[in-house]
Design a protein around this motif. Structure first.
Motif, PDB file in Angstrom:
ATOM      1  N   LEU A 198       4.839  -1.066  10.144  1.00 35.14           N
ATOM      2  CA  LEU A 198       4.272  -0.630   8.871  1.00 35.14           C
ATOM      3  C   LEU A 198       4.894   0.683   8.401  1.00 35.14           C
ATOM      4  CD1 LEU A 198       0.500  -1.443   9.495  1.00 35.14           C
ATOM      5  CD2 LEU A 198       2.084  -2.687   8.014  1.00 35.14           C
ATOM      6  N   LEU A 199       5.151   1.596   9.319  1.00 34.00           N
ATOM      7  CA  LEU A 199       5.788   2.858   8.949  1.00 34.00           C
ATOM      8  C   LEU A 199       7.184   2.609   8.384  1.00 34.00           C
ATOM      9  CD1 LEU A 199       4.712   5.054  11.998  1.00 34.00           C
ATOM     10  CD2 LEU A 199       3.993   5.398   9.620  1.00 34.00           C
ATOM     11  N   ARG A 200       7.936   1.717   9.006  1.00 37.48           N
ATOM     12  CA  ARG A 200       9.274   1.412   8.487  1.00 37.48           C
ATOM     13  C   ARG A 200       9.196   0.725   7.128  1.00 37.48           C
ATOM     14  NH1 ARG A 200      11.689  -2.329  11.559  1.00 37.48           N
ATOM     15  NH2 ARG A 200      10.136  -2.470  13.203  1.00 37.48           N
ATOM     16  N   LEU A 201       8.275  -0.202   6.982  1.00 37.84           N
ATOM     17  CA  LEU A 201       8.105  -0.871   5.688  1.00 37.84           C
ATOM     18  C   LEU A 201       7.728   0.125   4.589  1.00 37.84           C
ATOM     19  CD1 LEU A 201       6.164  -4.248   6.142  1.00 37.84           C
ATOM     20  CD2 LEU A 201       8.418  -3.930   5.122  1.00 37.84           C
ATOM     21  N   ALA A 202       6.803   1.030   4.922  1.00 34.60           N
ATOM     22  CA  ALA A 202       6.289   1.965   3.920  1.00 34.60           C
ATOM     23  C   ALA A 202       7.350   2.967   3.475  1.00 34.60           C
ATOM     24  CB  ALA A 202       5.062   2.692   4.464  1.00 34.60           C
ATOM     25  N   ARG A 203       8.436   3.105   4.225  1.00 35.22           N
ATOM     26  CA  ARG A 203       9.546   3.936   3.758  1.00 35.22           C
ATOM     27  C   ARG A 203      10.176   3.343   2.501  1.00 35.22           C
ATOM     28  NH1 ARG A 203      12.577   4.875   9.618  1.00 35.22           N
ATOM     29  NH2 ARG A 203      11.747   6.965  10.073  1.00 35.22           N
ATOM     30  N   GLY A 204      10.024   2.017   2.329  1.00 31.03           N
ATOM     31  CA  GLY A 204      10.665   1.343   1.210  1.00 31.03           C
ATOM     32  C   GLY A 204       9.753   1.018   0.053  1.00 31.03           C
ATOM     33  N   GLY A 205       8.452   1.218   0.209  1.00 33.49           N
ATOM     34  CA  GLY A 205       7.543   0.910  -0.889  1.00 33.49           C
ATOM     35  C   GLY A 205       6.110   0.875  -0.413  1.00 33.49           C
ATOM     36  N   ASP A 246       0.922  -7.408  -8.184  1.00 33.77           N
ATOM     37  CA  ASP A 246       1.595  -6.123  -7.981  1.00 33.77           C
ATOM     38  C   ASP A 246       2.915  -6.348  -7.247  1.00 33.77           C
ATOM     39  OD1 ASP A 246       2.320  -3.505  -7.641  1.00 33.77           O
ATOM     40  OD2 ASP A 246       0.380  -2.840  -6.889  1.00 33.77           O
ATOM     41  N   PRO A 247       3.996  -6.652  -7.973  1.00 36.25           N
ATOM     42  CA  PRO A 247       5.274  -6.974  -7.336  1.00 36.25           C
ATOM     43  C   PRO A 247       5.859  -5.856  -6.482  1.00 36.25           C
ATOM     44  CG  PRO A 247       5.269  -7.645  -9.646  1.00 36.25           C
ATOM     45  CD  PRO A 247       4.048  -6.809  -9.439  1.00 36.25           C
ATOM     46  N   ALA A 248       5.417  -4.614  -6.686  1.00 36.82           N
ATOM     47  CA  ALA A 248       5.971  -3.503  -5.903  1.00 36.82           C
ATOM     48  C   ALA A 248       5.447  -3.474  -4.476  1.00 36.82           C
ATOM     49  CB  ALA A 248       5.649  -2.177  -6.593  1.00 36.82           C
ATOM     50  N   VAL A 249       4.291  -4.090  -4.238  1.00 41.11           N
ATOM     51  CA  VAL A 249       3.662  -4.045  -2.915  1.00 41.11           C
ATOM     52  C   VAL A 249       4.419  -4.957  -1.946  1.00 41.11           C
ATOM     53  CG1 VAL A 249       1.583  -4.691  -1.646  1.00 41.11           C
ATOM     54  CG2 VAL A 249       1.398  -3.369  -3.750  1.00 41.11           C
ATOM     55  N   LEU A 250       4.745  -4.440  -0.764  1.00 39.87           N
ATOM     56  CA  LEU A 250       5.554  -5.173   0.206  1.00 39.87           C
ATOM     57  C   LEU A 250       4.724  -6.023   1.164  1.00 39.87           C
ATOM     58  CD1 LEU A 250       8.130  -2.378   1.128  1.00 39.87           C
ATOM     59  CD2 LEU A 250       8.204  -4.052  -0.740  1.00 39.87           C
ATOM     60  N   ALA A 251       3.476  -5.670   1.349  1.00 40.48           N
ATOM     61  CA  ALA A 251       2.570  -6.413   2.229  1.00 40.48           C
ATOM     62  C   ALA A 251       1.153  -6.028   1.841  1.00 40.48           C
ATOM     63  CB  ALA A 251       2.824  -6.083   3.701  1.00 40.48           C
ATOM     64  N   VAL A 252       0.199  -6.887   2.176  1.00 45.41           N
ATOM     65  CA  VAL A 252      -1.190  -6.595   1.826  1.00 45.41           C
ATOM     66  C   VAL A 252      -2.098  -6.934   2.999  1.00 45.41           C
ATOM     67  CG1 VAL A 252      -1.520  -8.869   0.750  1.00 45.41           C
ATOM     68  CG2 VAL A 252      -3.006  -6.978   0.094  1.00 45.41           C
ATOM     69  N   GLY A 253      -3.060  -6.046   3.266  1.00 49.19           N
ATOM     70  CA  GLY A 253      -4.100  -6.288   4.268  1.00 49.19           C
ATOM     71  C   GLY A 253      -5.441  -6.413   3.557  1.00 49.19           C
ATOM     72  N   LEU A 297       2.215  -0.403   0.411  1.00 50.99           N
ATOM     73  CA  LEU A 297       1.497  -1.536   0.958  1.00 50.99           C
ATOM     74  C   LEU A 297       0.170  -1.622   0.216  1.00 50.99           C
ATOM     75  CD1 LEU A 297       2.171  -0.780   4.743  1.00 50.99           C
ATOM     76  CD2 LEU A 297       3.633  -1.977   3.107  1.00 50.99           C
ATOM     77  N   GLY A 298      -0.499  -2.767   0.318  1.00 53.14           N
ATOM     78  CA  GLY A 298      -1.739  -2.938  -0.426  1.00 53.14           C
ATOM     79  C   GLY A 298      -2.897  -3.354   0.449  1.00 53.14           C
ATOM     80  N   LEU A 299      -4.096  -3.242  -0.108  1.00 54.25           N
ATOM     81  CA  LEU A 299      -5.316  -3.691   0.558  1.00 54.25           C
ATOM     82  C   LEU A 299      -6.209  -4.375  -0.481  1.00 54.25           C
ATOM     83  CD1 LEU A 299      -6.171  -0.517   2.689  1.00 54.25           C
ATOM     84  CD2 LEU A 299      -5.554  -2.749   3.621  1.00 54.25           C
ATOM     85  N   VAL A 300      -6.914  -5.413  -0.049  1.00 51.96           N
ATOM     86  CA  VAL A 300      -7.923  -6.040  -0.897  1.00 51.96           C
ATOM     87  C   VAL A 300      -9.297  -5.682  -0.351  1.00 51.96           C
ATOM     88  CG1 VAL A 300      -6.413  -7.935  -1.586  1.00 51.96           C
ATOM     89  CG2 VAL A 300      -7.875  -8.208   0.431  1.00 51.96           C
ATOM     90  N   ASP A 301     -10.286  -5.691  -1.231  1.00 47.67           N
ATOM     91  CA  ASP A 301     -11.648  -5.358  -0.814  1.00 47.67           C
ATOM     92  C   ASP A 301     -12.264  -6.445   0.065  1.00 47.67           C
ATOM     93  OD1 ASP A 301     -11.679  -2.949  -2.265  1.00 47.67           O
ATOM     94  OD2 ASP A 301     -12.271  -3.993  -4.099  1.00 47.67           O
ATOM     95  N   HIS A 312       0.501   4.356   0.959  1.00 51.54           N
ATOM     96  CA  HIS A 312       1.866   4.883   0.958  1.00 51.54           C
ATOM     97  C   HIS A 312       2.205   5.429   2.345  1.00 51.54           C
ATOM     98  CE1 HIS A 312       2.178   4.508  -3.434  1.00 51.54           C
ATOM     99  NE2 HIS A 312       0.904   4.865  -3.448  1.00 51.54           N
ATOM    100  N   LEU A 313       3.458   5.784   2.533  1.00 50.20           N
ATOM    101  CA  LEU A 313       3.899   6.276   3.835  1.00 50.20           C
ATOM    102  C   LEU A 313       3.063   7.465   4.290  1.00 50.20           C
ATOM    103  CD1 LEU A 313       5.805   6.298   6.242  1.00 50.20           C
ATOM    104  CD2 LEU A 313       7.431   7.641   4.864  1.00 50.20           C
ATOM    105  N   GLN A 314       2.771   8.400   3.388  1.00 47.80           N
ATOM    106  CA  GLN A 314       1.985   9.565   3.783  1.00 47.80           C
ATOM    107  C   GLN A 314       0.604   9.163   4.292  1.00 47.80           C
ATOM    108  OE1 GLN A 314       3.226  12.801   3.839  1.00 47.80           O
ATOM    109  NE2 GLN A 314       1.366  13.197   5.029  1.00 47.80           N
ATOM    110  N   ASP A 315       0.005   8.155   3.656  1.00 47.47           N
ATOM    111  CA  ASP A 315      -1.303   7.668   4.115  1.00 47.47           C
ATOM    112  C   ASP A 315      -1.213   7.147   5.547  1.00 47.47           C
ATOM    113  OD1 ASP A 315      -2.540   8.090   1.552  1.00 47.47           O
ATOM    114  OD2 ASP A 315      -1.564   6.255   0.863  1.00 47.47           O
ATOM    115  N   LEU A 316      -0.131   6.419   5.855  1.00 47.58           N
ATOM    116  CA  LEU A 316       0.036   5.848   7.190  1.00 47.58           C
ATOM    117  C   LEU A 316       0.377   6.906   8.230  1.00 47.58           C
ATOM    118  CD1 LEU A 316       1.894   2.461   6.665  1.00 47.58           C
ATOM    119  CD2 LEU A 316      -0.252   2.808   7.894  1.00 47.58           C
TER     120      LEU A 316
END
Length: 327
Positions: A209-216, A135-142, A218-222, A164-168
């Motif tokens: 994370l809030l600043r990052l999420a303004r630009g795209g 997923d190239p759009a994701v800027l970071a993953v937890g 973030l992701g999570l793995v199970d 997404h930013l709203q989630d954060l």
């Protein structure tokens, strides 16, 4: 107890091991440390034990110029693809400055972080690198994390795959934990890295994370990717005035909280609790009213009321930590 491994996880891990090492992206790792040599050694042991076959270059940043130069840290298990560099924080003292020191030295397109008292699970980099490549759009993953408090282990499952930013704004999304995050280095540098001006450095990870999420997104793995150790040793466990000042600064810096009454109430409730814990009763009530106006069901209102009634804040935090939760 160890997490169960599914058939799909096994087959994917086998495929990753068959992939040529030179095709796997190299990963820089940043660890900020201060006075935790024993747990730092545990963190490094877990990094050297990663099943990831790509290159791993670790920078340990000592946030204390008076610390001894030789910490007796474990050497890489495979020097052909693992390296360790130890430097002293040359920026503002604190975890944000220490991480920015490591960021400046990072040579690769991916940067992972780990707190010096936590430990990665062996397959962490495998699954997270795979997620970023998919997923190239994701800027970071937890990812999912396991809270360790003595003999009690509580798994916090990743609630979704994209954040997404709203989630954060609505929720801290604890699974985006510093010890569970793998960032794309370039976006991290574009937003300026970690904010060294936050009072006491509190909540610097959430603010980033809030600043990052303004630009795209973030992701999570199970997968459970890290053990996060909660044993009452947090730098901020009882520094309540620092907590309230930092969170008030955070609210002021992100006007986007106007679109999230729930999230604003959550932080107002945390500020109220911190003021009550510091004995600042009038300020606590002021922030309780703000939280109440946004969300009457905000649970930190009741917790703050308990402190104002005489229950010690550390007792409340202990009880929450025993269930893998925090204020």
């Amino acid at each position: 107890m160890p997490e169960a491994t599914t058939t799909s996880q096994v087959s994917t891990a086998v495929a990753d091991r068959a992939r040529p090492e030179r095709s796997l992206p190299p990963v820089s790792v940043a660890i900020a440390t201060r006075g935790r040599t024993v747990t730092l050694r545990r963190a490094l042991d877990a990094i050297w034990a990663q099943t990831y076959r790509g290159r791993i270059d670790v920078v340990v940043v000592i946030d204390d110029a008076r610390a001894p130069a030789d910490l007796g840290l474990p050497a890489p298990l495979d020097p052909s693809r693992q390296s360790l560099r130890v430097v002293v924080n040359d920026r503002r003292p604190g975890v944000a400055g220490a991480r920015n020191t490591a960021l400046a030295l990072a040579e690769h397109d991916l940067l992972a972080t780990c707190d010096d008292d936590d430990a990665w699970l062996p397959g962490r980099l495998d699954c997270q690198v795979r997620a970023l490549e998919a997923d190239p759009a994701v800027l970071a993953v937890g990812g999912s994390v396991r809270i360790v408090r003595g003999d009690v282990h509580t798994v916090r499952r990743a609630p979704r795959h994209r954040v997404h930013l709203q989630d954060l704004l609505d929720s801290r999304v604890m699974e985006l934990h510093p010890s569970a995050l793998l960032y794309r280095t370039r976006p991290l540098r574009v937003v300026g890295g970690w904010n060294e001006d936050i009072p006491g450095g509190y909540a610097e990870d959430y603010e980033l994370l809030l600043r990052l999420a303004r630009g795209g997104p973030l992701g999570l793995v199970d997968d459970v990717v890290a053990d996060v150790h909660w044993n009452g040793g947090s730098h901020f466990f009882s520094r309540w005035r620092t907590v309230s000042a930092a969170l008030a600064t955070l609210l002021g810096a992100f006007p986007e909280f106007a679109a999230s009454p729930r999230g604003r109430a959550r932080i107002s409730g945390q500020i109220a609790f911190a003021h009550a814990a510091a004995g600042e009763r009038a300020e606590a009530r002021t922030w309780m009213r703000r939280a109440w106006s946004d969300n009457r069901r905000e649970p930190r209102l009741a917790l703050t009321a308990l402190v104002l009634a005489g229950v010690t804040p550390d007792r409340i935090q202990d009880a929450l930590h025993a269930r893998g939760r925090g204020i």
